[in-house]
Design a protein around this motif. Structure first.
Motif, PDB file in Angstrom:
ATOM      1  N   GLY A  29       0.794  -1.227   0.000  1.00 51.23           N
ATOM      2  CA  GLY A  29       0.000   0.000   0.000  1.00 51.23           C
ATOM      3  C   GLY A  29       0.818   1.263   0.000  1.00 51.23           C
ATOM      4  N   ASP A  30       2.134   1.173   0.156  1.00 46.24           N
ATOM      5  CA  ASP A  30       2.984   2.363   0.100  1.00 46.24           C
ATOM      6  C   ASP A  30       2.896   3.003  -1.284  1.00 46.24           C
ATOM      7  OD1 ASP A  30       3.821   2.006   2.667  1.00 46.24           O
ATOM      8  OD2 ASP A  30       5.849   1.332   2.170  1.00 46.24           O
ATOM      9  N   ILE A  31       2.848   4.351  -1.310  1.00 49.98           N
ATOM     10  CA  ILE A  31       2.922   5.062  -2.589  1.00 49.98           C
ATOM     11  C   ILE A  31       4.387   5.131  -2.994  1.00 49.98           C
ATOM     12  CG2 ILE A  31       2.517   7.235  -3.792  1.00 49.98           C
ATOM     13  CD1 ILE A  31       0.222   7.759  -1.867  1.00 49.98           C
ATOM     14  N   LEU A  32       4.713   4.537  -4.126  1.00 52.12           N
ATOM     15  CA  LEU A  32       6.099   4.480  -4.578  1.00 52.12           C
ATOM     16  C   LEU A  32       6.471   5.719  -5.381  1.00 52.12           C
ATOM     17  CD1 LEU A  32       6.176   0.719  -5.619  1.00 52.12           C
ATOM     18  CD2 LEU A  32       6.920   1.744  -3.477  1.00 52.12           C
ATOM     19  N   TRP A  33       5.561   6.237  -6.172  1.00 55.81           N
ATOM     20  CA  TRP A  33       5.792   7.491  -6.881  1.00 55.81           C
ATOM     21  C   TRP A  33       4.466   8.071  -7.336  1.00 55.81           C
ATOM     22  CZ3 TRP A  33       3.909   7.043 -11.786  1.00 55.81           C
ATOM     23  CH2 TRP A  33       4.018   5.812 -12.446  1.00 55.81           C
ATOM     24  N   GLU A  34       4.490   9.362  -7.623  1.00 51.42           N
ATOM     25  CA  GLU A  34       3.288  10.060  -8.081  1.00 51.42           C
ATOM     26  C   GLU A  34       3.670  11.118  -9.107  1.00 51.42           C
ATOM     27  OE1 GLU A  34       0.156  11.395  -5.264  1.00 51.42           O
ATOM     28  OE2 GLU A  34       0.564  13.400  -6.081  1.00 51.42           O
ATOM     29  N   LYS A  35       2.932  11.169 -10.206  1.00 49.34           N
ATOM     30  CA  LYS A  35       3.143  12.157 -11.258  1.00 49.34           C
ATOM     31  C   LYS A  35       1.812  12.831 -11.576  1.00 49.34           C
ATOM     32  CE  LYS A  35       7.448  11.059 -11.616  1.00 49.34           C
ATOM     33  NZ  LYS A  35       8.532  12.002 -11.258  1.00 49.34           N
ATOM     34  N   THR A  36       1.883  13.989 -12.220  1.00 50.10           N
ATOM     35  CA  THR A  36       0.675  14.722 -12.583  1.00 50.10           C
ATOM     36  C   THR A  36       0.667  15.003 -14.087  1.00 50.10           C
ATOM     37  OG1 THR A  36       1.694  16.879 -12.136  1.00 50.10           O
ATOM     38  CG2 THR A  36       0.512  15.813 -10.326  1.00 50.10           C
ATOM     39  N   ILE A  37      -0.538  15.053 -14.647  1.00 44.79           N
ATOM     40  CA  ILE A  37      -0.729  15.424 -16.047  1.00 44.79           C
ATOM     41  C   ILE A  37      -1.691  16.602 -16.077  1.00 44.79           C
ATOM     42  CG2 ILE A  37      -1.544  14.683 -18.314  1.00 44.79           C
ATOM     43  CD1 ILE A  37      -0.906  11.809 -17.499  1.00 44.79           C
ATOM     44  N   SER A  38      -1.243  17.730 -16.599  1.00 40.40           N
ATOM     45  CA  SER A  38      -2.071  18.931 -16.625  1.00 40.40           C
ATOM     46  C   SER A  38      -1.801  19.709 -17.910  1.00 40.40           C
ATOM     47  CB  SER A  38      -1.787  19.821 -15.410  1.00 40.40           C
ATOM     48  OG  SER A  38      -2.539  21.017 -15.478  1.00 40.40           O
ATOM     49  N   TYR A  39      -2.867  20.286 -18.458  1.00 39.53           N
ATOM     50  CA  TYR A  39      -2.747  21.138 -19.636  1.00 39.53           C
ATOM     51  C   TYR A  39      -3.309  22.518 -19.335  1.00 39.53           C
ATOM     52  CZ  TYR A  39      -1.447  17.125 -22.500  1.00 39.53           C
ATOM     53  OH  TYR A  39      -0.788  16.039 -23.037  1.00 39.53           O
ATOM     54  N   SER A  40      -3.399  22.888 -18.070  1.00 42.03           N
ATOM     55  CA  SER A  40      -4.025  24.155 -17.680  1.00 42.03           C
ATOM     56  C   SER A  40      -3.177  25.365 -18.031  1.00 42.03           C
ATOM     57  CB  SER A  40      -4.331  24.145 -16.178  1.00 42.03           C
ATOM     58  OG  SER A  40      -3.133  23.960 -15.435  1.00 42.03           O
ATOM     59  N   SER A  41      -1.874  25.177 -18.297  1.00 41.24           N
ATOM     60  CA  SER A  41      -1.022  26.322 -18.636  1.00 41.24           C
ATOM     61  C   SER A  41      -0.287  26.117 -19.952  1.00 41.24           C
ATOM     62  CB  SER A  41      -0.008  26.570 -17.517  1.00 41.24           C
ATOM     63  OG  SER A  41       0.813  25.430 -17.319  1.00 41.24           O
ATOM     64  N   ASN A  42      -0.760  25.166 -20.763  1.00 37.29           N
ATOM     65  CA  ASN A  42      -0.089  24.888 -22.033  1.00 37.29           C
ATOM     66  C   ASN A  42      -0.413  25.958 -23.075  1.00 37.29           C
ATOM     67  OD1 ASN A  42       0.197  22.418 -20.574  1.00 37.29           O
ATOM     68  ND2 ASN A  42       0.642  21.390 -22.500  1.00 37.29           N
ATOM     69  N   SER A  43       0.577  26.284 -23.886  1.00 38.41           N
ATOM     70  CA  SER A  43       0.408  27.271 -24.938  1.00 38.41           C
ATOM     71  C   SER A  43       0.477  26.567 -26.299  1.00 38.41           C
ATOM     72  CB  SER A  43       1.524  28.320 -24.839  1.00 38.41           C
ATOM     73  OG  SER A  43       1.420  29.283 -25.842  1.00 38.41           O
ATOM     74  N   PRO A  44      -0.333  27.006 -27.290  1.00 35.92           N
ATOM     75  CA  PRO A  44      -1.216  28.182 -27.268  1.00 35.92           C
ATOM     76  C   PRO A  44      -2.594  27.910 -26.676  1.00 35.92           C
ATOM     77  CG  PRO A  44      -1.228  27.187 -29.445  1.00 35.92           C
ATOM     78  CD  PRO A  44      -0.254  26.391 -28.626  1.00 35.92           C
ATOM     79  N   GLN A  45      -2.973  26.639 -26.497  1.00 34.37           N
ATOM     80  CA  GLN A  45      -4.292  26.291 -25.975  1.00 34.37           C
ATOM     81  C   GLN A  45      -4.150  25.600 -24.632  1.00 34.37           C
ATOM     82  OE1 GLN A  45      -7.637  26.700 -27.307  1.00 34.37           O
ATOM     83  NE2 GLN A  45      -8.053  26.061 -25.205  1.00 34.37           N
ATOM     84  N   SER A  46      -4.911  26.061 -23.657  1.00 36.67           N
ATOM     85  CA  SER A  46      -4.916  25.405 -22.349  1.00 36.67           C
ATOM     86  C   SER A  46      -6.273  24.755 -22.131  1.00 36.67           C
ATOM     87  CB  SER A  46      -4.617  26.405 -21.231  1.00 36.67           C
ATOM     88  OG  SER A  46      -5.623  27.399 -21.169  1.00 36.67           O
ATOM     89  N   TYR A  47      -6.296  23.746 -21.246  1.00 33.49           N
ATOM     90  CA  TYR A  47      -7.524  22.997 -20.973  1.00 33.49           C
ATOM     91  C   TYR A  47      -7.668  22.814 -19.457  1.00 33.49           C
ATOM     92  CZ  TYR A  47      -6.996  21.856 -25.923  1.00 33.49           C
ATOM     93  OH  TYR A  47      -6.840  21.933 -27.280  1.00 33.49           O
ATOM     94  N   ASN A  48      -8.910  22.834 -18.995  1.00 36.85           N
ATOM     95  CA  ASN A  48      -9.139  22.735 -17.552  1.00 36.85           C
ATOM     96  C   ASN A  48      -9.760  21.411 -17.128  1.00 36.85           C
ATOM     97  OD1 ASN A  48     -11.839  23.009 -18.327  1.00 36.85           O
ATOM     98  ND2 ASN A  48     -11.915  25.196 -17.806  1.00 36.85           N
ATOM     99  N   GLN A  49      -9.812  20.426 -18.035  1.00 39.44           N
ATOM    100  CA  GLN A  49     -10.349  19.118 -17.679  1.00 39.44           C
ATOM    101  C   GLN A  49      -9.520  18.035 -18.370  1.00 39.44           C
ATOM    102  OE1 GLN A  49     -14.241  17.732 -19.243  1.00 39.44           O
ATOM    103  NE2 GLN A  49     -14.823  17.431 -17.111  1.00 39.44           N
ATOM    104  N   VAL A  50      -8.939  17.141 -17.557  1.00 35.06           N
ATOM    105  CA  VAL A  50      -8.130  16.036 -18.072  1.00 35.06           C
ATOM    106  C   VAL A  50      -8.771  14.736 -17.609  1.00 35.06           C
ATOM    107  CG1 VAL A  50      -5.817  15.009 -18.182  1.00 35.06           C
ATOM    108  CG2 VAL A  50      -6.071  17.478 -17.883  1.00 35.06           C
ATOM    109  N   ALA A  51      -8.846  13.753 -18.497  1.00 37.08           N
ATOM    110  CA  ALA A  51      -9.479  12.482 -18.159  1.00 37.08           C
ATOM    111  C   ALA A  51      -8.648  11.326 -18.692  1.00 37.08           C
ATOM    112  CB  ALA A  51     -10.892  12.416 -18.728  1.00 37.08           C
ATOM    113  N   THR A  52      -8.716  10.193 -18.001  1.00 33.66           N
ATOM    114  CA  THR A  52      -8.039   8.985 -18.446  1.00 33.66           C
ATOM    115  C   THR A  52      -8.912   8.232 -19.437  1.00 33.66           C
ATOM    116  OG1 THR A  52      -7.055   8.796 -16.251  1.00 33.66           O
ATOM    117  CG2 THR A  52      -6.887   6.886 -17.683  1.00 33.66           C
ATOM    118  N   GLY A  53      -8.309   7.819 -20.547  1.00 29.43           N
ATOM    119  CA  GLY A  53      -9.035   7.020 -21.515  1.00 29.43           C
ATOM    120  C   GLY A  53      -8.682   5.550 -21.436  1.00 29.43           C
TER     121      GLY A  53
END
Length: 218
Positions: A29-53
């Protein structure tokens, strides 16, 4: 000299009594690592909703497919594919798909070290009647990647064709790396609402690994 030997012996005995039953090692149950995926500050287009497909794991890579768009549906939809090192979480390879106004990537399966995916892009005609779906772009691309390096092994592109089903059975992540499992999700605010602008990618320890101190002394 003799008194020093006696003191040292008492110290060793005390440590043995205190730590005789101690064990070290990663806990289930230990968390070994954690990463984030975000496009809220990407240029030229930013997005405020990210989903796993979809996600899948090989012995070396944890691969995430998903989409990024705005909650109000302005700005179209971008798709992404990202692979992380299963041991460290370090980013290994990936890319974005923005060919059409609406894009998606589906992970179809894993065959050895080959990751099979489908890229899908469409662009409707502007002002199309809702009852008559018309598209200026409707393309489906089947691709095979090396799961470890991200090298594109082959691709097959077709207009106005949409394959369905899976090419090979999906591989459960616990079979890819027996002592590790992976999840994606969101942080919540105080009201319990998910913070959808940032997708969380985590690796957890599957089972407890115990290393007894007696093994260290043997």
């Amino acid at each position: 000299m003799k008194s020093k030997q006696i003191v040292f012996g008492l110290m060793v005995l005390s440590l043995t009594l205190i730590m005789g039953n101690a064990a070290w090692g990663a806990q289930g149950g230990d968390i070994l690592w954690e990463k984030t995926i975000s496009y809220s500050s990407n240029s030229p287009q930013s997005y405020n909703q990210v989903a796993t497909g979809g996600t899948i794991a090989s012995p070396t890579s944890f691969i995430v497919a998903g989409t990024a768009k705005n909650i109000d549906n302005t700005g179209g939809q971008l798709a992404f594919l990202k692979a992380y090192d299963v041991a460290t979480g370090n980013f290994k390879w990936g890319g974005d798909l923005s060919l059409g106004t609406t894009n998606s990537i589906s992970i179809l399966g894993l065959n050895g070290n080959i990751c099979l995916v489908r890229n899908f892009s469409v662009t409707p005609y502007s002002g199309q009647p809702s009852q008559v779906p018309l598209f200026s772009l409707y393309i489906s691309v089947m691709r095979a990647y090396n799961a470890d390096t991200g090298d594109l092994l082959w691709e097959n592109s077709e207009d106005f064709f949409s394959p369905s089903g899976t090419t090979v059975p999906n591989t459960p992540v616990f079979q890819a790396l027996p002592n590790r499992f992976f999840v994606t999700g969101f942080y919540l605010n105080a009201g319990g609402a998910p913070q959808q602008s940032t997708l969380i990618v985590r690796a957890y320890q599957d089972r407890t690994v115990v290393l007894q101190n007696s093994l260290l002394l043997d």
